[in-house]
Write an enzyme that holds these catalytic residues in place. Structure first.
Site, PDB file in Angstrom:
ATOM      1  N   SER A 132       3.399  -1.981   9.357  1.00  0.00           N
ATOM      2  CA  SER A 132       2.263  -2.137   8.445  1.00  0.00           C
ATOM      3  C   SER A 132       2.234  -3.558   7.910  1.00  0.00           C
ATOM      4  O   SER A 132       3.277  -4.207   7.774  1.00  0.00           O
ATOM      5  CB  SER A 132       2.437  -1.148   7.289  1.00  0.00           C
ATOM      6  OG  SER A 132       1.607  -1.503   6.219  1.00  0.00           O
ATOM      7  N   TYR A 157       7.895   2.994   0.349  1.00  0.00           N
ATOM      8  CA  TYR A 157       7.294   3.227   1.671  1.00  0.00           C
ATOM      9  C   TYR A 157       7.319   1.930   2.489  1.00  0.00           C
ATOM     10  O   TYR A 157       7.766   1.890   3.633  1.00  0.00           O
ATOM     11  CB  TYR A 157       5.846   3.731   1.521  1.00  0.00           C
ATOM     12  CG  TYR A 157       4.958   3.385   2.679  1.00  0.00           C
ATOM     13  CD1 TYR A 157       5.048   4.077   3.879  1.00  0.00           C
ATOM     14  CD2 TYR A 157       4.032   2.332   2.592  1.00  0.00           C
ATOM     15  CE1 TYR A 157       4.255   3.733   4.949  1.00  0.00           C
ATOM     16  CE2 TYR A 157       3.233   1.991   3.655  1.00  0.00           C
ATOM     17  CZ  TYR A 157       3.344   2.695   4.839  1.00  0.00           C
ATOM     18  OH  TYR A 157       2.566   2.350   5.906  1.00  0.00           O
ATOM     19  N   LYS A 161       9.388   0.515   6.057  1.00  0.00           N
ATOM     20  CA  LYS A 161       8.785  -0.166   7.219  1.00  0.00           C
ATOM     21  C   LYS A 161       9.536  -1.475   7.489  1.00  0.00           C
ATOM     22  O   LYS A 161       9.858  -1.812   8.633  1.00  0.00           O
ATOM     23  CB  LYS A 161       7.301  -0.471   6.964  1.00  0.00           C
ATOM     24  CG  LYS A 161       6.422   0.757   6.865  1.00  0.00           C
ATOM     25  CD  LYS A 161       6.078   1.294   8.233  1.00  0.00           C
ATOM     26  CE  LYS A 161       5.647   2.733   8.192  1.00  0.00           C
ATOM     27  NZ  LYS A 161       5.619   3.404   9.459  1.00  0.00           N
TER      28      LYS A 161
HETATM   29  C1  LIG Z   1       0.656  -2.665  -0.373  1.00  0.00           C
HETATM   30  C2  LIG Z   1       0.547  -1.534   0.569  1.00  0.00           C
HETATM   31  O1  LIG Z   1       1.483  -0.833   0.809  1.00  0.00           O
HETATM   32  N1  LIG Z   1      -0.636  -1.358   1.139  1.00  0.00           N
HETATM   33  C3  LIG Z   1      -0.927  -0.248   2.026  1.00  0.00           C
HETATM   34  C4  LIG Z   1      -2.256   0.312   1.608  1.00  0.00           C
HETATM   35  O2  LIG Z   1      -3.160  -0.730   1.544  1.00  0.00           O
HETATM   36  P1  LIG Z   1      -4.227  -0.891   0.442  1.00  0.00           P
HETATM   37  O3  LIG Z   1      -3.650  -0.732  -0.899  1.00  0.00           O
HETATM   38  O4  LIG Z   1      -4.826  -2.172   0.828  1.00  0.00           O
HETATM   39  O5  LIG Z   1      -5.254   0.301   0.751  1.00  0.00           O
HETATM   40  P2  LIG Z   1      -6.251   1.029  -0.244  1.00  0.00           P
HETATM   41  O6  LIG Z   1      -7.256   1.696   0.607  1.00  0.00           O
HETATM   42  O7  LIG Z   1      -5.495   1.865  -1.205  1.00  0.00           O
HETATM   43  O8  LIG Z   1      -6.930  -0.148  -1.087  1.00  0.00           O
HETATM   44  C5  LIG Z   1      -7.835  -1.072  -0.522  1.00  0.00           C
HETATM   45  C6  LIG Z   1      -8.549  -1.831  -1.612  1.00  0.00           C
HETATM   46  O9  LIG Z   1      -9.354  -0.938  -2.339  1.00  0.00           O
HETATM   47  C7  LIG Z   1      -9.028  -0.948  -3.711  1.00  0.00           C
HETATM   48  N2  LIG Z   1      -9.206   0.419  -4.190  1.00  0.00           N
HETATM   49  C8  LIG Z   1      -8.539   1.439  -3.614  1.00  0.00           C
HETATM   50  C9  LIG Z   1      -8.755   2.745  -3.995  1.00  0.00           C
HETATM   51  C10 LIG Z   1      -9.682   2.990  -5.028  1.00  0.00           C
HETATM   52  O10 LIG Z   1      -9.913   4.135  -5.438  1.00  0.00           O
HETATM   53  N3  LIG Z   1     -10.319   1.931  -5.597  1.00  0.00           N
HETATM   54  C11 LIG Z   1     -10.114   0.649  -5.208  1.00  0.00           C
HETATM   55  O11 LIG Z   1     -10.721  -0.274  -5.754  1.00  0.00           O
HETATM   56  C12 LIG Z   1      -7.600  -1.464  -3.796  1.00  0.00           C
HETATM   57  O12 LIG Z   1      -7.373  -2.034  -5.047  1.00  0.00           O
HETATM   58  C13 LIG Z   1      -7.615  -2.455  -2.652  1.00  0.00           C
HETATM   59  O13 LIG Z   1      -8.163  -3.661  -3.059  1.00  0.00           O
HETATM   60  O14 LIG Z   1      -2.755   1.231   2.543  1.00  0.00           O
HETATM   61  C14 LIG Z   1      -2.886   0.751   3.844  1.00  0.00           C
HETATM   62  C15 LIG Z   1      -3.431   1.856   4.721  1.00  0.00           C
HETATM   63  O15 LIG Z   1      -4.807   1.917   4.625  1.00  0.00           O
HETATM   64  C16 LIG Z   1      -1.548   0.297   4.359  1.00  0.00           C
HETATM   65  O16 LIG Z   1      -0.659   1.391   4.466  1.00  0.00           O
HETATM   66  C17 LIG Z   1      -0.998  -0.734   3.440  1.00  0.00           C
HETATM   67  O17 LIG Z   1       0.277  -1.086   3.879  1.00  0.00           O
END
Ligand SMILES: CC(=O)N[C@H]1[C@@H](OP(=O)(O)OP(=O)(O)OC[C@H]2O[C@@H](n3ccc(=O)[nH]c3=O)[C@H](O)[C@@H]2O)O[C@H](CO)[C@H](O)[C@@H]1O
Length: 492
Positions: A132, A157, A161
């Site tokens: 990842s 997690y 990885k």
């Molecule tokens: C740091 C980390 O371990 N990141 C993991 C996570 O990435 P991410 O944390 O990048 O994925 P995510 O879908 O949770 O978030 C993407 C973006 O959306 C934003 N957000 C998310 C949810 C929400 O309800 N509102 C909102 O604003 C969040 O702040 C970010 O800017 O998931 C990915 C799978 O898709 C990968 O597994 C990545 O490794």
């Protein structure tokens, strides 16, 4: 000549099942294993892999297997002549990993060690690992190239990885027979374009795009955007989203690379689109493509989140001869197709006599969905028979249902239901109602069932509530009584 056989761990899961489609289409034989830690199980069968078979027209060998069970893993390699392994099985819920750290380390690390040992015993040395972009931590620069430092990871997690990658590097250094590719996924999203296969985890996650979908479907009131003060064009977090089928084709490309003559040792490749997209942009595009409205509210930044994570795809493009094919519109479209075709994912209902007339509704649902071959509709499905049933049983049901319906719809529903399509007004099915004795439903009478209620009405109900089974019950009962009375003409 025997084709190559690839073992896919986590084969019933989101990444694994989509990889299976592409592997089969590329001519590999697939042996898939899964312990159903985060995927739907149906009596030892993986519904996701049944869908893979449906899409590809080929069979997938599946075995339920927990990688922590070392003996079973070793046995797998004795039972099947495995040439290479794609290892996607892992626990992956970031929040859980912080609370259940030992479980995460145990499952992800020990499971991987067992697998690698079993491979070694079987002289199988070609290994593709699901890594990842999380191994890069908060990026020092974007787009992130594979030589970006790794290890500055903030959650358990992610550390599993990272640790496994380090272990794989050591392994490849210790024995040149190993050929290992670590694929560092950015943000995988969406579903197979057929709409038949998608993500259906049994453990809840809060990834942004699935969340947007649940808001669009009315299951959640709004998307909370975490942070609007990042140093990004609109202040919201930027990520690199990649269509799951592009991710899958990256695995096939990796296997081809491993199958070449080159000595690889350990190699890491990024899999992403190579384009950053903010949360706001993502929501807007989703709304445009699907014609839905997704309300938003802003909140503080989420702890541990990076501002912008963007992938450099250069290495994968040049060395794996791989390129993503799907853009954001397809990501949204395909996800939406899957979600609307399978609003409850793979959890098809077991329709038995306990479901009574509701079985009729289920049949209508599946008929309309053109997918009832996937349901477990069998001879057990039951509806209230129109003329051949015991009258007392029908009357009993009708009276309880009729009074319930009258009560709920303001008294105007007797003899046909109010048909206003508002399920919120409808009473809930009681256990007593559902246990009435009924006769098995012969499948050749399916069209007759549809007469009980205009299909449009049923659809309206289905669209507005996930509780449709219980909600529709009284309607169907009343309609059935009408059929009995001759109003709808010869029922089943
Ligand atoms: C740091 C980390 O371990 N990141 C993991 C996570 O990435 P991410 O944390 O990048 O994925 P995510 O879908 O949770 O978030 C993407 C973006 O959306 C934003 N957000 C998310 C949810 C929400 O309800 N509102 C909102 O604003 C969040 O702040 C970010 O800017 O998931 C990915 C799978 O898709 C990968 O597994 C990545 O490794």
């Amino acid at each position: 000549m025997r084709g190559k056989t690839v073992l896919v761990t986590g084969g019933a899961g989101y990444i694994g099942s989509h990889c299976c489609v592409d592997l089969i289409e590329a001519g590999y034989d697939v042996v898939a294993v899964d312990n159903f830690a985060n995927s739907v199980e149906n009596d030892g069968v993986a519904p996701s892999l049944k869908q893979v078979e449906r899409i590809t027209g080929k069979s997938v060998t599946f075995q339920k297997c927990d990688l922590l069970d070392r003996d079973s893993v070793i046995k797998l390699f004795k039972q099947h002549q495995i040439d290479c392994v794609i290892h996607t099985a892992a626990l992956k819920v970031i929040g859980d990993s912080m609370l259940l750290s030992l479980q995460y380390y145990n499952n992800n690390l020990i499971g991987t060690i067992n697998l690698l040992e079993a491979m070694e015993m079987a002289n199988c040395y070609d290994f593709v690992y699901s890594s990842s972009c999380t191994v890069y931590g908060d990026p020092e620069f974007v787009p992130i190239t594979e030589d970006h430092p790794t290890g500055n990871v903030k959650n358990v997690y992610g550390r599993t990885k990272y640790f496994i990658e380090e272990m794989l590097k050591d392994l490849s250094n210790s024995d040149p027979k190993w050929n290992i590719i670590s694929l560092r996924y950015f943000n995988p999203v969406s579903a197979h374009p057929s709409g038949l296969l998608g993500e259906d985890p049994t453990k809840e996650n809060h990834y942004v795009l699935p969340y947007i979908v649940s808001v669009a479907l009315g299951k959640k009131p709004h998307v909370t955007i975490f942070g609007r003060d990042y140093k990004t064009p609109d202040g919201t977090g930027v990520r690199d989203y990649i269509h799951i089928m592009d991710l899958a084709s990256g695995h096939v490309a990796a296997l081809k690379k491993l199958g070449g003559n080159e000595k690889l040792g350990f190699q890491a490749y990024n899999l992403g689109l190579g384009r950053g997209l903010s949360v706001l942009e993502l929501i807007k595009e989703f709304e445009k493509v699907t014609g839905t409205h997704v309300p938003i509210v802003y909140a503080e930044r989420r702890v541990g989140d990076a501002g912008a994570v963007i992938c450099s795809t250069k290495k994968a493009l040049s060395e794996l001869n791989w390129a993503p094919k799907y853009g954001l519109p397809e990501m949204c479209q395909d996800l939406w197709r899957w979600q609307t075709m399978f609003p409850n994912g793979y959890k098809t209902e077991k329709i038995s006599h306990e479901y009574l007339v509701v079985g009729g509704w289920n049949l209508v649902y599946f008929l309309n969905n053109k997918d009832w071959s996937q349901s477990q509709v069998t001879g057990n499905v039951s509806v209230i028979p129109s003329s051949s049933s015991s009258p007392s049983s029908v009357n009993e049901m009708a009276s309880s249902s009729s009074s319930a319906t009258n009560q709920a719809s303001g008294g105007g529903a007797a003899g046909g239901g109010d048909g206003d399509g508002n399920p919120n007004k409808q009473p809930q099915k009681t256990d007593e109602q559902s246990k009435q004795v009924v006769m098995p439903f012969p499948t050749h009478m399916l069209p007759e069932v549809c007469k009980f209620m205009p299909v449009e009405e049923l659809w309206k109900l289905a669209d507005v509530s996930s509780e449709w089974r219980t909600i529709v019950l009284p309607f169907i009962m009343e309609r059935t009584m009408n059929v009995d009375d001759g109003a709808a003409g010869g029922g089943p």
